[in-house]
Design an enzyme around this catalytic site. Structure first.
Site, PDB file in Angstrom:
ATOM      1  N   ASN A  13       0.889  -1.169   0.000  1.00  0.00           N
ATOM      2  CA  ASN A  13       0.000   0.000   0.000  1.00  0.00           C
ATOM      3  C   ASN A  13       0.927   1.220   0.000  1.00  0.00           C
ATOM      4  O   ASN A  13       1.648   1.451   0.962  1.00  0.00           O
ATOM      5  CB  ASN A  13      -0.855  -0.049   1.264  1.00  0.00           C
ATOM      6  CG  ASN A  13      -2.024   0.910   1.291  1.00  0.00           C
ATOM      7  OD1 ASN A  13      -2.669   1.036   2.318  1.00  0.00           O
ATOM      8  ND2 ASN A  13      -2.336   1.578   0.194  1.00  0.00           N
ATOM      9  N   ASN A  66      -7.153  10.028  -0.625  1.00  0.00           N
ATOM     10  CA  ASN A  66      -7.151   8.932  -1.584  1.00  0.00           C
ATOM     11  C   ASN A  66      -6.698   9.411  -2.955  1.00  0.00           C
ATOM     12  O   ASN A  66      -6.726  10.611  -3.254  1.00  0.00           O
ATOM     13  CB  ASN A  66      -8.542   8.307  -1.700  1.00  0.00           C
ATOM     14  CG  ASN A  66      -8.860   7.370  -0.550  1.00  0.00           C
ATOM     15  OD1 ASN A  66      -7.961   6.942   0.181  1.00  0.00           O
ATOM     16  ND2 ASN A  66     -10.124   7.054  -0.381  1.00  0.00           N
ATOM     17  N   CYS A  75      -6.004   5.715   8.022  1.00  0.00           N
ATOM     18  CA  CYS A  75      -5.298   4.737   7.193  1.00  0.00           C
ATOM     19  C   CYS A  75      -4.257   4.057   8.062  1.00  0.00           C
ATOM     20  O   CYS A  75      -3.304   4.694   8.516  1.00  0.00           O
ATOM     21  CB  CYS A  75      -4.640   5.420   5.996  1.00  0.00           C
ATOM     22  SG  CYS A  75      -3.648   4.286   4.984  1.00  0.00           S
ATOM     23  N   GLY A  76      -4.436   2.773   8.322  1.00  0.00           N
ATOM     24  CA  GLY A  76      -3.528   2.047   9.197  1.00  0.00           C
ATOM     25  C   GLY A  76      -2.127   1.911   8.632  1.00  0.00           C
ATOM     26  O   GLY A  76      -1.133   2.109   9.339  1.00  0.00           O
ATOM     27  N   ASN A  77      -2.019   1.561   7.347  1.00  0.00           N
ATOM     28  CA  ASN A  77      -0.696   1.470   6.740  1.00  0.00           C
ATOM     29  C   ASN A  77      -0.042   2.848   6.661  1.00  0.00           C
ATOM     30  O   ASN A  77       1.167   2.995   6.815  1.00  0.00           O
ATOM     31  CB  ASN A  77      -0.792   0.857   5.336  1.00  0.00           C
ATOM     32  CG  ASN A  77      -1.165  -0.610   5.378  1.00  0.00           C
ATOM     33  OD1 ASN A  77      -0.789  -1.334   6.289  1.00  0.00           O
ATOM     34  ND2 ASN A  77      -1.917  -1.055   4.387  1.00  0.00           N
ATOM     35  N   HIS A 163     -16.034   0.333   7.551  1.00  0.00           N
ATOM     36  CA  HIS A 163     -15.688  -0.960   6.952  1.00  0.00           C
ATOM     37  C   HIS A 163     -16.889  -1.894   6.987  1.00  0.00           C
ATOM     38  O   HIS A 163     -17.617  -1.959   7.980  1.00  0.00           O
ATOM     39  CB  HIS A 163     -14.534  -1.624   7.719  1.00  0.00           C
ATOM     40  CG  HIS A 163     -13.237  -0.910   7.561  1.00  0.00           C
ATOM     41  ND1 HIS A 163     -12.366  -1.158   6.531  1.00  0.00           N
ATOM     42  CD2 HIS A 163     -12.680   0.086   8.295  1.00  0.00           C
ATOM     43  CE1 HIS A 163     -11.313  -0.359   6.636  1.00  0.00           C
ATOM     44  NE2 HIS A 163     -11.489   0.410   7.701  1.00  0.00           N
ATOM     45  N   ASN A 194     -15.252   0.922   2.946  1.00  0.00           N
ATOM     46  CA  ASN A 194     -14.204  -0.013   2.541  1.00  0.00           C
ATOM     47  C   ASN A 194     -14.761  -1.428   2.670  1.00  0.00           C
ATOM     48  O   ASN A 194     -15.429  -1.742   3.670  1.00  0.00           O
ATOM     49  CB  ASN A 194     -12.979   0.145   3.442  1.00  0.00           C
ATOM     50  CG  ASN A 194     -12.395   1.537   3.373  1.00  0.00           C
ATOM     51  OD1 ASN A 194     -11.811   1.929   2.373  1.00  0.00           O
ATOM     52  ND2 ASN A 194     -12.566   2.312   4.433  1.00  0.00           N
ATOM     53  N   GLU A 212     -10.757  -0.815  -1.408  1.00  0.00           N
ATOM     54  CA  GLU A 212     -10.729   0.426  -0.649  1.00  0.00           C
ATOM     55  C   GLU A 212     -11.563   1.518  -1.299  1.00  0.00           C
ATOM     56  O   GLU A 212     -11.524   1.708  -2.525  1.00  0.00           O
ATOM     57  CB  GLU A 212      -9.289   0.924  -0.482  1.00  0.00           C
ATOM     58  CG  GLU A 212      -8.471   0.108   0.498  1.00  0.00           C
ATOM     59  CD  GLU A 212      -7.232   0.856   0.959  1.00  0.00           C
ATOM     60  OE1 GLU A 212      -7.345   2.044   1.331  1.00  0.00           O
ATOM     61  OE2 GLU A 212      -6.148   0.255   0.934  1.00  0.00           O
ATOM     62  N   CYS A 221      -4.606  -3.215   3.454  1.00  0.00           N
ATOM     63  CA  CYS A 221      -5.352  -2.136   4.100  1.00  0.00           C
ATOM     64  C   CYS A 221      -5.257  -2.360   5.598  1.00  0.00           C
ATOM     65  O   CYS A 221      -5.795  -3.350   6.111  1.00  0.00           O
ATOM     66  CB  CYS A 221      -6.805  -2.128   3.628  1.00  0.00           C
ATOM     67  SG  CYS A 221      -7.831  -0.881   4.453  1.00  0.00           S
ATOM     68  N   GLY A 222      -4.569  -1.458   6.295  1.00  0.00           N
ATOM     69  CA  GLY A 222      -4.355  -1.636   7.731  1.00  0.00           C
ATOM     70  C   GLY A 222      -5.640  -1.550   8.531  1.00  0.00           C
ATOM     71  O   GLY A 222      -5.937  -2.422   9.361  1.00  0.00           O
ATOM     72  N   THR A 223      -6.438  -0.497   8.293  1.00  0.00           N
ATOM     73  CA  THR A 223      -7.699  -0.396   9.019  1.00  0.00           C
ATOM     74  C   THR A 223      -8.647  -1.520   8.610  1.00  0.00           C
ATOM     75  O   THR A 223      -9.448  -1.991   9.419  1.00  0.00           O
ATOM     76  CB  THR A 223      -8.377   0.968   8.787  1.00  0.00           C
ATOM     77  OG1 THR A 223      -8.542   1.187   7.378  1.00  0.00           O
ATOM     78  CG2 THR A 223      -7.569   2.102   9.400  1.00  0.00           C
ATOM     79  N   GLY A 224      -8.530  -1.977   7.347  1.00  0.00           N
ATOM     80  CA  GLY A 224      -9.344  -3.098   6.897  1.00  0.00           C
ATOM     81  C   GLY A 224      -9.022  -4.374   7.651  1.00  0.00           C
ATOM     82  O   GLY A 224      -9.929  -5.147   8.013  1.00  0.00           O
TER      83      GLY A 224
END
Length: 278
Positions: A13, A66, A75-77, A163, A194, A212, A221-224
């Site tokens: 990502n 985005n 965004c986790g990543n 999500h 997402n 996403e 996707c970190g939050t995913g």
């Protein structure tokens, strides 16, 4: 005038990070799209803007855009890459914790090595109002009508961004490219969503693909991953500590249960730095 940036990635990502403490950049939709363009720009899934902190106790603020140009909540990543950037600049040390502010939401980050970061992602929120989801009351699983006349059952959660999580028996065969965009823009999600496709292999190991919002399918996707584990725990299928295998690599997710913060650990890498003529 030239604009300096750093290209970073977490599990594939990828991001263009601009430090607005030293660079002047106005994040218009056109400017974001130009940066994210993989043929005519630098190319990325998202643009990250680091700024001086606007809340007490935070090391920095950061914003996420985005590739489509829209600003998103989390965004986790991306937040791991921000921590890795601060580590490289000497503003953060391995084993040290720091708080970053994302639109009034604070997140605690801690580099665990030169290229890995643990993040306190906060408490997963399941209420429809928090996601947001247009349903009168919370449920572990919802049914969503599709334009085809069929319906899909899925869980939903907010990790600071929305999500929806769909259980599949084989993530490789999941209809990510067809069902993903349909669910992303489903009328029940007023801010879009997402879309995660979750295969539970064992209680401590899952596979996941994510479509996403505003980007399409990405390698990770970190939050995913966080949202998928939270929903899987809610369904009673997962342990407290889970390895999540995404196309781009693996994340470690730990969550003790409702009301508790969820922790994510994974890689963040510096790809290259450069500048653009403006």
């Amino acid at each position: 005038m030239r604009l300096s940036f750093v290209k970073m990635q977490g599990l594939g990502n990828d991001f263009v990070l601009i430090d607005t403490r030293t660079e002047t950049f106005v994040p218009s939709e056109q400017a974001i799209r130009a940066l994210a363009d993989r043929r005519l720009g630098v190319g990325c899934d998202q643009v990250l803007l680091v700024a001086a902190p606007s809340v007490a106790g935070a090391l920095v603020d950061y914003r996420i855009f985005n590739a489509s140009g829209e600003e998103v909540e989390h965004c986790g990543n991306g937040v791991r890459c921000v921590a890795r950037y601060l580590l490289a600049r000497g503003e953060l040390a391995v084993g040290a914790k720091a708080t970053v502010n994302i639109g009034g939401r604070t997140v605690t980050v801690m580099p665990t090595s030169s290229e890995a970061v643990q993040v306190d992602m906060g408490v997963p929120e399941f209420s429809p109002q928090a996601i947001p989801l247009l349903r009168p009351q919370r449920a572990n699983t919802y049914s969503f009508a599709l334009p085809s006349g069929d319906a899909v059952r899925a869980g939903a959660v907010s990790m600071g961004n929305p999500h929806v999580v769909i259980a599949v028996s084989d993530v490789d065969a999941a209809p990510v490219s067809t069902l993903g965009p349909v669910m992303e823009s489903h009328a029940d999600f007023p801010k879009r969503v997402n879309v995660g496709f979750l295969q539970v292999v064992r209680p401590d190991f899952v596979r996941l693909r994510v479509y996403e919002r505003g980007v399409g399918e990405t390698p990770a996707c970190g939050t995913g991953a966080c949202g998928a584990v939270a929903v899987g725990r809610l369904w009673g299928q997962l342990d407290e500590c889970v390895r999540v295998a995404l196309p781009g690599g693996e994340l470690e997710i730990a969550w003790s249960g409702e009301g508790a913060p969820l922790h994510m650990t994974g890689p963040a890498q510096w790809v290259f730095e450069g500048s653009l003529e403006r």
